[in-house]
Design a protein around this motif. Sequence first.
Motif, PDB file in Angstrom:
ATOM      1  N   UNK A 156      90.320 -16.747  41.715  1.00 55.13           N
ATOM      2  CA  UNK A 156      89.684 -16.903  40.401  1.00 55.13           C
ATOM      3  C   UNK A 156      89.761 -15.595  39.614  1.00 55.13           C
ATOM      4  N   UNK A 157      89.739 -15.723  38.300  1.00 56.90           N
ATOM      5  CA  UNK A 157      89.811 -14.563  37.404  1.00 56.90           C
ATOM      6  C   UNK A 157      88.738 -13.546  37.779  1.00 56.90           C
ATOM      7  N   UNK A 158      89.066 -12.262  37.659  1.00 56.69           N
ATOM      8  CA  UNK A 158      88.122 -11.218  38.063  1.00 56.69           C
ATOM      9  C   UNK A 158      86.952 -11.085  37.101  1.00 56.69           C
ATOM     10  N   UNK A 159      85.868 -10.533  37.593  1.00 54.04           N
ATOM     11  CA  UNK A 159      84.698 -10.265  36.769  1.00 54.04           C
ATOM     12  C   UNK A 159      84.923  -9.032  35.921  1.00 54.04           C
ATOM     13  N   UNK A 160      83.930  -8.708  35.115  1.00 52.73           N
ATOM     14  CA  UNK A 160      83.995  -7.507  34.298  1.00 52.73           C
ATOM     15  C   UNK A 160      84.792  -7.692  33.037  1.00 52.73           C
ATOM     16  N   UNK A 161      84.959  -6.599  32.309  1.00 46.67           N
ATOM     17  CA  UNK A 161      85.742  -6.645  31.079  1.00 46.67           C
ATOM     18  C   UNK A 161      84.904  -7.049  29.890  1.00 46.67           C
ATOM     19  N   UNK A 162      85.559  -7.165  28.767  1.00 50.13           N
ATOM     20  CA  UNK A 162      84.891  -7.504  27.520  1.00 50.13           C
ATOM     21  C   UNK A 162      84.991  -8.982  27.195  1.00 50.13           C
ATOM     22  N   UNK A 163      84.995  -9.268  25.916  1.00 51.34           N
ATOM     23  CA  UNK A 163      84.984 -10.662  25.454  1.00 51.34           C
ATOM     24  C   UNK A 163      86.228 -11.420  25.890  1.00 51.34           C
ATOM     25  N   UNK A 164      87.400 -10.811  25.834  1.00 50.50           N
ATOM     26  CA  UNK A 164      88.614 -11.522  26.258  1.00 50.50           C
ATOM     27  C   UNK A 164      88.521 -11.875  27.739  1.00 50.50           C
ATOM     28  N   UNK A 165      87.985 -10.984  28.547  1.00 47.81           N
ATOM     29  CA  UNK A 165      87.813 -11.277  29.973  1.00 47.81           C
ATOM     30  C   UNK A 165      86.855 -12.457  30.168  1.00 47.81           C
ATOM     31  N   UNK A 166      85.813 -12.520  29.364  1.00 48.94           N
ATOM     32  CA  UNK A 166      84.892 -13.670  29.422  1.00 48.94           C
ATOM     33  C   UNK A 166      85.637 -14.964  29.096  1.00 48.94           C
ATOM     34  N   UNK A 167      86.478 -14.906  28.089  1.00 49.18           N
ATOM     35  CA  UNK A 167      87.239 -16.093  27.690  1.00 49.18           C
ATOM     36  C   UNK A 167      88.243 -16.494  28.770  1.00 49.18           C
ATOM     37  N   UNK A 168      88.865 -15.511  29.419  1.00 54.66           N
ATOM     38  CA  UNK A 168      89.770 -15.821  30.526  1.00 54.66           C
ATOM     39  C   UNK A 168      89.002 -16.541  31.627  1.00 54.66           C
ATOM     40  N   UNK A 169      87.821 -16.015  31.978  1.00 57.60           N
ATOM     41  CA  UNK A 169      87.029 -16.654  33.043  1.00 57.60           C
ATOM     42  C   UNK A 169      86.593 -18.065  32.648  1.00 57.60           C
ATOM     43  N   UNK A 170      86.215 -18.261  31.404  1.00 58.53           N
ATOM     44  CA  UNK A 170      85.797 -19.596  30.953  1.00 58.53           C
ATOM     45  C   UNK A 170      86.959 -20.585  31.038  1.00 58.53           C
ATOM     46  N   UNK A 171      88.147 -20.158  30.610  1.00 62.65           N
ATOM     47  CA  UNK A 171      89.321 -21.030  30.689  1.00 62.65           C
ATOM     48  C   UNK A 171      89.705 -21.272  32.135  1.00 62.65           C
ATOM     49  N   UNK A 172      89.625 -20.246  32.960  1.00 61.22           N
ATOM     50  CA  UNK A 172      89.923 -20.368  34.385  1.00 61.22           C
ATOM     51  C   UNK A 172      89.000 -21.406  35.035  1.00 61.22           C
ATOM     52  N   UNK A 173      87.727 -21.303  34.758  1.00 57.37           N
ATOM     53  CA  UNK A 173      86.740 -22.231  35.315  1.00 57.37           C
ATOM     54  C   UNK A 173      87.017 -23.660  34.849  1.00 57.37           C
ATOM     55  N   UNK A 174      87.312 -23.833  33.581  1.00 56.22           N
ATOM     56  CA  UNK A 174      87.580 -25.167  33.040  1.00 56.22           C
ATOM     57  C   UNK A 174      88.810 -25.794  33.685  1.00 56.22           C
ATOM     58  N   UNK A 175      89.859 -25.020  33.861  1.00 55.07           N
ATOM     59  CA  UNK A 175      91.081 -25.571  34.440  1.00 55.07           C
ATOM     60  C   UNK A 175      90.939 -25.850  35.930  1.00 55.07           C
ATOM     61  N   UNK A 176      90.248 -24.987  36.659  1.00 57.30           N
ATOM     62  CA  UNK A 176      90.057 -25.219  38.093  1.00 57.30           C
ATOM     63  C   UNK A 176      89.162 -26.416  38.364  1.00 57.30           C
ATOM     64  N   UNK A 177      88.312 -26.777  37.392  1.00 54.13           N
ATOM     65  CA  UNK A 177      87.390 -27.904  37.566  1.00 54.13           C
ATOM     66  C   UNK A 177      88.083 -29.258  37.401  1.00 54.13           C
ATOM     67  N   UNK A 178      89.312 -29.252  36.946  1.00 53.64           N
ATOM     68  CA  UNK A 178      90.012 -30.535  36.771  1.00 53.64           C
ATOM     69  C   UNK A 178      90.140 -31.260  38.108  1.00 53.64           C
ATOM     70  N   UNK A 179      89.936 -32.566  38.054  1.00 57.83           N
ATOM     71  CA  UNK A 179      90.036 -33.375  39.280  1.00 57.83           C
ATOM     72  C   UNK A 179      91.489 -33.587  39.660  1.00 57.83           C
TER      73      UNK A 179
END
Length: 179
Positions: A156-179
């Motif tokens: 999974x995408x790493x923690x930390x970083x600024x707003x772009x890192x937050x957006x990467x993590x949000x997109x990562x979470x959304x895509x990994x949640x796909x059934x």
Amino acid sequence: MAAETSQIVLSKQDLREVTGFAVACAETVLAVFEADRPDDVRPREAIGAAQAFARGGERGKALRDTASAALKAAKGAESEAARAAAWAAMSAAGAAYLHPLAKATQVKHILGAGAHAARAAELAAGDDRGVGADHLDRAARRATPAVVDVLRRFPAAPGGGGRVAELIRALDTALRARA
């Protein structure tokens, strides 16, 4: 002694799928950059080179050079939104260079263009995070099953970083949640 990093098997087709996804994300905010710097074609050329690779072209000097040029264009942009849009273009070209290393940082090659594009969109809308969230939702719908498959091979995408890192993590979470 440094720990060894596991290798992930990536085919050229996997790289093309990821790059095609990155291109689709970056294209959505190209106009943000062009409104700021109408005579600067470097981000458009980076997206074009990435698209050529995604459609069957080769990875080579032109792709690397256009990615580097888009980065330089970002540095010359007047607005934060335009800089983020140029970063999205640079990330689209850079997606072709996803490394087969089982490191969370490699997720940036897969999702960076989408996250930078979402940031560009929200900055262009007065830093409206709702616009960024909507942009990520559209990016998630653009991701093919092949892109999600490649993403799931990495941590999974790493923690930390600024707003772009937050957006990467949000997109990562959304895509990994796909059934």
